[in-house]
Write a protein that holds these residues in place. Structure first.
Motif, PDB file in Angstrom:
ATOM      1  N   ASN A 203      -6.690  -1.769   4.515  1.00 55.18           N
ATOM      2  CA  ASN A 203      -6.673  -1.899   3.066  1.00 55.18           C
ATOM      3  C   ASN A 203      -7.590  -0.843   2.301  1.00 55.18           C
ATOM      4  OD1 ASN A 203      -5.391  -4.653   3.282  1.00 55.18           O
ATOM      5  ND2 ASN A 203      -7.295  -5.327   3.714  1.00 55.18           N
ATOM      6  N   VAL A 204      -7.274  -0.655   1.258  1.00 48.42           N
ATOM      7  CA  VAL A 204      -8.021   0.282   0.531  1.00 48.42           C
ATOM      8  C   VAL A 204      -8.416  -0.388  -0.732  1.00 48.42           C
ATOM      9  CG1 VAL A 204      -7.919   2.598  -0.663  1.00 48.42           C
ATOM     10  CG2 VAL A 204      -6.339   2.280   1.300  1.00 48.42           C
ATOM     11  N   ILE A 205      -9.712  -0.075  -1.077  1.00 48.82           N
ATOM     12  CA  ILE A 205     -10.242  -0.724  -2.198  1.00 48.82           C
ATOM     13  C   ILE A 205     -10.520   0.437  -3.232  1.00 48.82           C
ATOM     14  CG2 ILE A 205     -12.220  -2.097  -3.243  1.00 48.82           C
ATOM     15  CD1 ILE A 205     -12.635  -3.457  -0.549  1.00 48.82           C
ATOM     16  N   LEU A 206     -10.135   0.167  -4.633  1.00 45.32           N
ATOM     17  CA  LEU A 206     -10.389   1.141  -5.771  1.00 45.32           C
ATOM     18  C   LEU A 206     -11.273   0.357  -6.831  1.00 45.32           C
ATOM     19  CD1 LEU A 206      -6.544   2.145  -6.523  1.00 45.32           C
ATOM     20  CD2 LEU A 206      -8.364   3.207  -4.738  1.00 45.32           C
ATOM     21  N   ARG A 207     -11.866   1.378  -7.446  1.00 48.30           N
ATOM     22  CA  ARG A 207     -12.686   0.902  -8.548  1.00 48.30           C
ATOM     23  C   ARG A 207     -11.723   0.758  -9.886  1.00 48.30           C
ATOM     24  NH1 ARG A 207     -16.126  -3.051 -10.153  1.00 48.30           N
ATOM     25  NH2 ARG A 207     -17.036  -2.434 -12.051  1.00 48.30           N
ATOM     26  N   ALA A 208     -11.016  -0.190 -10.378  1.00 47.21           N
ATOM     27  CA  ALA A 208     -10.067  -0.019 -11.369  1.00 47.21           C
ATOM     28  C   ALA A 208     -10.182  -1.365 -12.224  1.00 47.21           C
ATOM     29  CB  ALA A 208      -8.753   0.289 -10.810  1.00 47.21           C
ATOM     30  N   PRO A 209     -11.299  -1.208 -13.013  1.00 46.29           N
ATOM     31  CA  PRO A 209     -11.511  -2.419 -13.782  1.00 46.29           C
ATOM     32  C   PRO A 209     -10.280  -2.738 -14.962  1.00 46.29           C
ATOM     33  CG  PRO A 209     -13.169  -0.921 -14.298  1.00 46.29           C
ATOM     34  CD  PRO A 209     -12.316  -0.460 -13.160  1.00 46.29           C
ATOM     35  N   TRP A 210      -9.532  -1.705 -15.073  1.00 40.38           N
ATOM     36  CA  TRP A 210      -8.310  -2.148 -16.116  1.00 40.38           C
ATOM     37  C   TRP A 210      -7.254  -2.658 -15.653  1.00 40.38           C
ATOM     38  CZ3 TRP A 210     -10.301   2.583 -14.416  1.00 40.38           C
ATOM     39  CH2 TRP A 210      -9.403   3.292 -13.385  1.00 40.38           C
ATOM     40  N   ILE A 211      -7.279  -2.714 -14.524  1.00 36.34           N
ATOM     41  CA  ILE A 211      -6.041  -3.495 -13.754  1.00 36.34           C
ATOM     42  C   ILE A 211      -6.275  -4.993 -13.690  1.00 36.34           C
ATOM     43  CG2 ILE A 211      -4.520  -3.851 -11.956  1.00 36.34           C
ATOM     44  CD1 ILE A 211      -4.106  -1.342 -13.259  1.00 36.34           C
ATOM     45  N   ARG A 212      -5.910  -5.865 -14.333  1.00 38.36           N
ATOM     46  CA  ARG A 212      -6.060  -7.407 -14.450  1.00 38.36           C
ATOM     47  C   ARG A 212      -4.737  -8.088 -14.066  1.00 38.36           C
ATOM     48  NH1 ARG A 212     -10.850  -7.118 -13.300  1.00 38.36           N
ATOM     49  NH2 ARG A 212     -11.946  -8.771 -14.253  1.00 38.36           N
ATOM     50  N   GLY A 227       2.874  -2.634   3.920  1.00 36.12           N
ATOM     51  CA  GLY A 227       3.187  -3.336   2.561  1.00 36.12           C
ATOM     52  C   GLY A 227       2.671  -2.481   1.314  1.00 36.12           C
ATOM     53  N   THR A 228       2.884  -3.422   0.122  1.00 32.94           N
ATOM     54  CA  THR A 228       2.648  -2.666  -1.193  1.00 32.94           C
ATOM     55  C   THR A 228       2.150  -3.727  -1.977  1.00 32.94           C
ATOM     56  OG1 THR A 228       4.476  -1.183  -0.809  1.00 32.94           O
ATOM     57  CG2 THR A 228       3.323  -1.464  -2.864  1.00 32.94           C
ATOM     58  N   ASP A 229       0.892  -3.956  -1.959  1.00 31.19           N
ATOM     59  CA  ASP A 229       0.232  -4.996  -2.840  1.00 31.19           C
ATOM     60  C   ASP A 229      -0.783  -4.339  -3.594  1.00 31.19           C
ATOM     61  OD1 ASP A 229       1.452  -7.644  -1.637  1.00 31.19           O
ATOM     62  OD2 ASP A 229       0.632  -6.880   0.067  1.00 31.19           O
ATOM     63  N   VAL A 230      -0.904  -4.898  -4.852  1.00 28.22           N
ATOM     64  CA  VAL A 230      -2.047  -4.314  -5.707  1.00 28.22           C
ATOM     65  C   VAL A 230      -2.715  -5.634  -6.054  1.00 28.22           C
ATOM     66  CG1 VAL A 230      -2.616  -3.402  -8.226  1.00 28.22           C
ATOM     67  CG2 VAL A 230      -0.756  -2.426  -6.625  1.00 28.22           C
ATOM     68  N   VAL A 231      -4.010  -6.018  -5.724  1.00 28.86           N
ATOM     69  CA  VAL A 231      -4.826  -7.267  -5.897  1.00 28.86           C
ATOM     70  C   VAL A 231      -5.964  -6.779  -6.504  1.00 28.86           C
ATOM     71  CG1 VAL A 231      -5.836  -9.205  -4.516  1.00 28.86           C
ATOM     72  CG2 VAL A 231      -3.715  -7.617  -3.547  1.00 28.86           C
ATOM     73  N   PRO A 232      -6.139  -7.334  -7.796  1.00 32.03           N
ATOM     74  CA  PRO A 232      -7.307  -7.210  -8.656  1.00 32.03           C
ATOM     75  C   PRO A 232      -8.389  -8.217  -8.412  1.00 32.03           C
ATOM     76  CG  PRO A 232      -5.607  -7.915 -10.044  1.00 32.03           C
ATOM     77  CD  PRO A 232      -4.797  -7.797  -8.573  1.00 32.03           C
ATOM     78  N   ARG A 233      -9.624  -7.741  -8.595  1.00 36.84           N
ATOM     79  CA  ARG A 233     -10.937  -8.810  -8.682  1.00 36.84           C
ATOM     80  C   ARG A 233     -11.529  -8.928  -9.706  1.00 36.84           C
ATOM     81  NH1 ARG A 233     -12.455  -6.751  -2.332  1.00 36.84           N
ATOM     82  NH2 ARG A 233     -10.947  -8.007  -1.263  1.00 36.84           N
ATOM     83  N   LYS A 234     -12.263 -10.039  -9.624  1.00 40.59           N
ATOM     84  CA  LYS A 234     -12.797 -10.249 -10.940  1.00 40.59           C
ATOM     85  C   LYS A 234     -13.967  -9.027 -11.297  1.00 40.59           C
ATOM     86  CE  LYS A 234     -14.804 -13.692 -13.739  1.00 40.59           C
ATOM     87  NZ  LYS A 234     -14.041 -14.641 -14.329  1.00 40.59           N
ATOM     88  N   SER A 235     -14.713  -8.672  -9.939  1.00 36.85           N
ATOM     89  CA  SER A 235     -15.681  -7.457 -10.298  1.00 36.85           C
ATOM     90  C   SER A 235     -15.077  -6.231 -10.744  1.00 36.85           C
ATOM     91  CB  SER A 235     -16.151  -7.067  -8.842  1.00 36.85           C
ATOM     92  OG  SER A 235     -15.138  -6.633  -7.729  1.00 36.85           O
ATOM     93  N   GLY A 236     -13.749  -6.057 -10.885  1.00 36.91           N
ATOM     94  CA  GLY A 236     -13.067  -4.669 -11.303  1.00 36.91           C
ATOM     95  C   GLY A 236     -12.749  -4.089 -10.072  1.00 36.91           C
ATOM     96  N   GLU A 237     -12.848  -4.407  -8.826  1.00 42.15           N
ATOM     97  CA  GLU A 237     -12.180  -3.512  -7.681  1.00 42.15           C
ATOM     98  C   GLU A 237     -10.860  -3.997  -7.708  1.00 42.15           C
ATOM     99  OE1 GLU A 237     -16.004  -3.296  -4.846  1.00 42.15           O
ATOM    100  OE2 GLU A 237     -14.714  -4.853  -4.420  1.00 42.15           O
ATOM    101  N   VAL A 238      -9.861  -3.307  -6.874  1.00 38.41           N
ATOM    102  CA  VAL A 238      -8.406  -3.585  -6.943  1.00 38.41           C
ATOM    103  C   VAL A 238      -8.329  -3.381  -5.243  1.00 38.41           C
ATOM    104  CG1 VAL A 238      -6.297  -2.864  -7.360  1.00 38.41           C
ATOM    105  CG2 VAL A 238      -7.922  -3.072  -9.301  1.00 38.41           C
ATOM    106  N   LEU A 239      -7.711  -4.249  -4.639  1.00 41.50           N
ATOM    107  CA  LEU A 239      -7.465  -4.009  -3.259  1.00 41.50           C
ATOM    108  C   LEU A 239      -6.042  -3.665  -3.068  1.00 41.50           C
ATOM    109  CD1 LEU A 239      -8.712  -6.071  -0.069  1.00 41.50           C
ATOM    110  CD2 LEU A 239      -6.308  -5.792  -0.498  1.00 41.50           C
TER     111      LEU A 239
END
Length: 343
Positions: A203-212, A227-239
């Motif tokens: 996995n790769v984790i990004l800091r992208a709080p604008w993705i909700r 695979g291709t998955d964009v998984v935002p988190r409450k903290s603003g990280e996106v997996l």
């Protein structure tokens, strides 16, 4: 009060222990070598999970009902003012496919489900069908400590110990032992379930709080390792996920994952960097937080949730959920409660 020992402190072990302790009928002790407060460890799968609720089990199956029981309780937990709201991000999820969603798909009973018209499909991927629904992601770094805290507040105890053989625990005379060891079930003496094996994924984790909102593209005819998955988190990280059978993070795999995720979700590019059309991977490399490989505890034949009453001390198994530990955590714990009540 009857003493129960739970082996394992991943999301399944913590949830199971908490559910048992909250009945007020048992004195529960978790024994584990790793806990949520520890630094990330590749042996502790729950720390690495994407933890997005999207079930793939066929409606009407036992596993689908396990997933649905988890969703219903977590949906309440995640609502505004819910008991664990800070651990969840409620969101719109969009799934894109190259084939029509089958009629038995559990996605159809998710809140807000609708089929996406062809005109609304993304242009960056070769999708011919799509669906949209409401779901949530779980923040492992918040949820695991929350479970541990709730368990201890309810009177449960946590003991750090590496158990080599189940007899080390049964000889202490508990009313029952619950095995929630994930991959550890393969190596625990007295269990040694060789049908359990690690499925490694990058996995790769990004800091992208604008993705909700979340999105996924599923092509059964493409490379199954990627695979291709964009998984935002409450903290603003996106997996960004994910792959199968990657022994360690590979730079070329990371770039390919980022390329595919950009095609699916160009909004990953920071707002002040969106001059390039189409966007380039170099536009999001500065917001990469972490590259990681975790070991999912997969079991041939599916999860093991059953009572073994052949031993002097009853043993209940709850492991082998693969990458669905969070999705199945509450539903499987409910089954353990029923089995425990029978002994």
């Amino acid at each position: 009060m009857k003493k129960v020992v739970v082996l394992g402190a991943g999301v399944v072990g913590l949830t199971t222990a908490l559910k048992i302790q909250q009945t007020g009928l048992y004195d529960v002790q978790i024994i584990a070598g790793l806990f949520p407060s520890d630094p990330k460890n590749i042996k502790y799968c729950s720390q690495w999970a994407g933890a997005r609720f999207v079930s793939t089990e066929k409606i009407g199956s036992e596993q689908a009902e396990i997933d649905w029981a988890t969703f219903q309780e977590m949906w309440k937990m995640s609502e505004p003012g819910g008991i664990a709201e800070e651990c969840f991000l409620r969101m719109t999820q969009r799934h894109y496919f190259t084939e029509k969603l089958p009629s038995y798909s559990p996605l159809q009973r998710m809140p807000g489900f609708r089929e996406i018209p062809r005109a609304e499909l993304p242009t960056g991927v070769k999708a011919t069908h799509g669906v949209e629904f409401q779901t949530f992601t779980i923040e492992p770094a918040r949820y695991l400590p929350w479970l541990a805290k709730k368990f201890q507040q309810a009177g449960g105890a946590m003991v750090r110990k590496h158990v080599q053989h189940i007899d080390e625990v049964t000889k202490l005379g508990p009313h029952a032992v619950i095995v929630c060891l994930g991959l550890g079930a393969r190596f625990l003496g007295g269990v040694e379930d060789k049908s359990v094996f690690p499925s490694r994924g990058q996995n790769v984790i990004l800091r992208a709080p604008w993705i909700r909102d979340g999105s996924s593209f599923i092509d059964p005819h493409s490379n199954p390792r990627l695979g291709t998955d964009v998984v935002p988190r409450k903290s603003g990280e996106v997996l960004i996920g994910g792959t199968q059978e990657e022994p360690k993070p590979r730079p070329e795999t990371t770039r390919e994952m980022l390329r595919r995720s950009l095609a699916l979700c160009p909004q990953l590019v920071p707002p002040d960097k969106r001059s390039r059309n189409p966007p380039d991977v170099k536009d999001i490399l500065p917001i990469v937080v972490e590259e990681a490989c975790g070991h999912r505890p997969v079991r041939e034949g599916g999860p093991r949730i059953e009572l073994d009453s052949r031993k002097a001390t009853p043993v209940i198994y709850n492991y082998g959920h693969g990458g669905d530990g969070y999705i199945k955590s509450i539903g499987s714990a409910n089954i353990v409660l029923k089995l425990l009540a029978s002994v």
